[in-house]
Design a protein around this motif. Structure first.
Motif, PDB file in Angstrom:
ATOM      1  N   GLU A   1      46.862  27.321  44.883  1.00 18.72           N
ATOM      2  CA  GLU A   1      46.175  28.400  44.163  1.00 18.72           C
ATOM      3  C   GLU A   1      45.971  29.632  45.045  1.00 18.72           C
ATOM      4  O   GLU A   1      46.011  30.769  44.552  1.00 18.72           O
ATOM      5  CB  GLU A   1      44.816  27.910  43.637  1.00 18.72           C
TER       6      GLU A   1
ATOM      7  N   ILE B   1      39.050  29.874  40.000  1.00 19.39           N
ATOM      8  CA  ILE B   1      39.865  30.785  40.812  1.00 19.39           C
ATOM      9  C   ILE B   1      39.572  32.234  40.447  1.00 19.39           C
ATOM     10  O   ILE B   1      39.429  33.092  41.324  1.00 19.39           O
ATOM     11  CB  ILE B   1      41.355  30.465  40.644  1.00 19.39           C
ATOM     12  N   ALA B   2      39.465  32.510  39.144  1.00 22.94           N
ATOM     13  CA  ALA B   2      39.182  33.880  38.706  1.00 22.94           C
ATOM     14  C   ALA B   2      37.808  34.343  39.181  1.00 22.94           C
ATOM     15  O   ALA B   2      37.571  35.543  39.330  1.00 22.94           O
ATOM     16  CB  ALA B   2      39.260  33.971  37.186  1.00 22.94           C
TER      17      ALA B   2
ATOM     18  N   ASP C   1      41.056  27.485  36.165  1.00 28.26           N
ATOM     19  CA  ASP C   1      41.391  28.911  36.100  1.00 28.26           C
ATOM     20  C   ASP C   1      40.148  29.777  36.267  1.00 28.26           C
ATOM     21  O   ASP C   1      40.199  30.832  36.908  1.00 28.26           O
ATOM     22  CB  ASP C   1      42.085  29.238  34.779  1.00 28.26           C
ATOM     23  N   SER C   2      39.030  29.323  35.700  1.00 32.15           N
ATOM     24  CA  SER C   2      37.790  30.086  35.825  1.00 32.15           C
ATOM     25  C   SER C   2      37.266  30.052  37.252  1.00 32.15           C
ATOM     26  O   SER C   2      36.719  31.039  37.748  1.00 32.15           O
ATOM     27  CB  SER C   2      36.732  29.526  34.864  1.00 32.15           C
TER      28      SER C   2
END
Length: 332
Positions: free
Chosen positions: A127, A18-19, A15-16
């Motif tokens: 993603e 992609i963020a 998640d990090s």
């Protein structure tokens, strides 16, 4: 006590990763309004106008459903900025990203290939398929395998309705008559070529600037002293290179979290191409964050051998030298 980068073992959640697909800190505040085109180069103002329109035309993602397909984009699927170094292509690309509606992602070509390795191709497609815009800086054609990987990825994302923008990575000695051209880029993404709009961005020839002179290295005692301030790290150059080999390049940014000055002792010639390419990735992360660099040992513009600087990855190494010198000047 200064921190040692060689002791760090950063872990980065998916998640990090992609963020974190956003413009680097150096381009966090750029916008179309802050772009200053050269009046003598009309293609620069024209490119900015094209990207402003492209941002305004970005369509929202299609609703997801078992049998739903994303509608084809109203305009071209992508815009490709074709030009040499130092003409503002990255400024324009980051400005487009800032102007575009979310969700969106900004990544360099190298980072995109690293993400495919870290997440797996199928996961990366999943993603990124919900993005309205994927901006890719420094699209590279020096590695056929990576080029095919990214071309396949773009084809899959195109089917999902994602729009694209990319910049080239023109080699210094291929500017002008023999420089990297839009046709080279489009040939490598044949499945999407007809849906890319190529935009020229002209400017001064990078070859006439040359590489900046590197500041003289300091003695080891001065480097150790410079590492005593808050936010500084202190490493032996060889030990840091060995540490890079144990980490996936997608973690190199996290390796630098909280660091404002990197101090390196015993800088020496890079021993081989694999080590050199890992170092290039670290240098890009240092430059993105504008981290000061203090070194002893070999002068920074002598890191790469003449053979490396004449080989297929010479563009990467020249860029790394330029950025290392700029960071050393920050510390000075």
């Amino acid at each position: 006590m200064p921190t040692r980068l060689a002791d760090r073992r950063p872990e980065v959640a998916v998640d990090s990763l992609i963020a974190g697909l956003t413009p680097p800190p150096l381009f966090a505040d750029v916008r179309f309004d802050s772009y200053r085109p050269d009046p003598a180069e009309p293609t620069q103002a024209e490119a900015a106008a094209v990207l402003r329109r492209f941002a305004a035309e970005l369509a929202p993602p299609a609703r997801k459903g078992l049998f739903r397909r994303s509608p084809p984009p109203a305009g071209p699927a992508g815009v490709y900025l074709d030009g040499g170094f130092g003409v503002g292509k990255t400024h324009l690309l980051a400005s487009l990203w800032h102007a575009a509606p979310s969700p969106k992602a900004y990544v360099t070509f190298v980072e995109l290939t690293q993400l495919a390795g870290a997440l797996g191709f199928a996961r990366l497609v999943t993603e990124l398929s919900g993005m309205r815009l994927l901006a890719i800086d420094e699209f590279e054609l020096d590695d056929p395998g990576d080029t095919v990987l990214v071309s396949t990825l773009l084809a899959r994302l195109d089917e999902a309705g994602v729009r694209f923008a990319a910049t080239s990575n023109t080699l210094p000695d291929r500017l002008g008559e023999e420089r990297f051209a839009a046709q080279d880029f489009l040939r490598e993404i044949q499945s999407m070529a007809a849906r890319f709009a190529s935009v020229r961005v002209d400017g001064p020839d990078y070859r006439h600037r040359g590489l900046p002179a590197a500041p003289a290295p300091r003695n080891e005692a001065a480097v150790v002293e410079a590492a005593q301030g808050a936010g500084a790290s202190l490493d032996d150059f060889g030990e840091l290179l060995a540490q890079l080999a144990t980490l996936h390049p997608s973690r190199y940014g996290a390796l630098l979290d909280g660091v404002r000055r990197v101090c390196l002792t015993g800088v020496a010639p890079v021993p081989d191409q694999n080590v050199a390419l890992r170092l290039v990735v670290l240098v890009d992360r240092l430059y993105d964050r504008q981290i000061e660099l203090v070194t002893s040992g070999l002068q920074l513009d002598a890191l790469f051998s003449a053979e490396m600087l004449a080989g297929g990855y010479r563009k990467k190494y020249r860029r790394a030298i330029s950025r290392l010198v700029a960071l050393a000047r920050l510390a000075a």
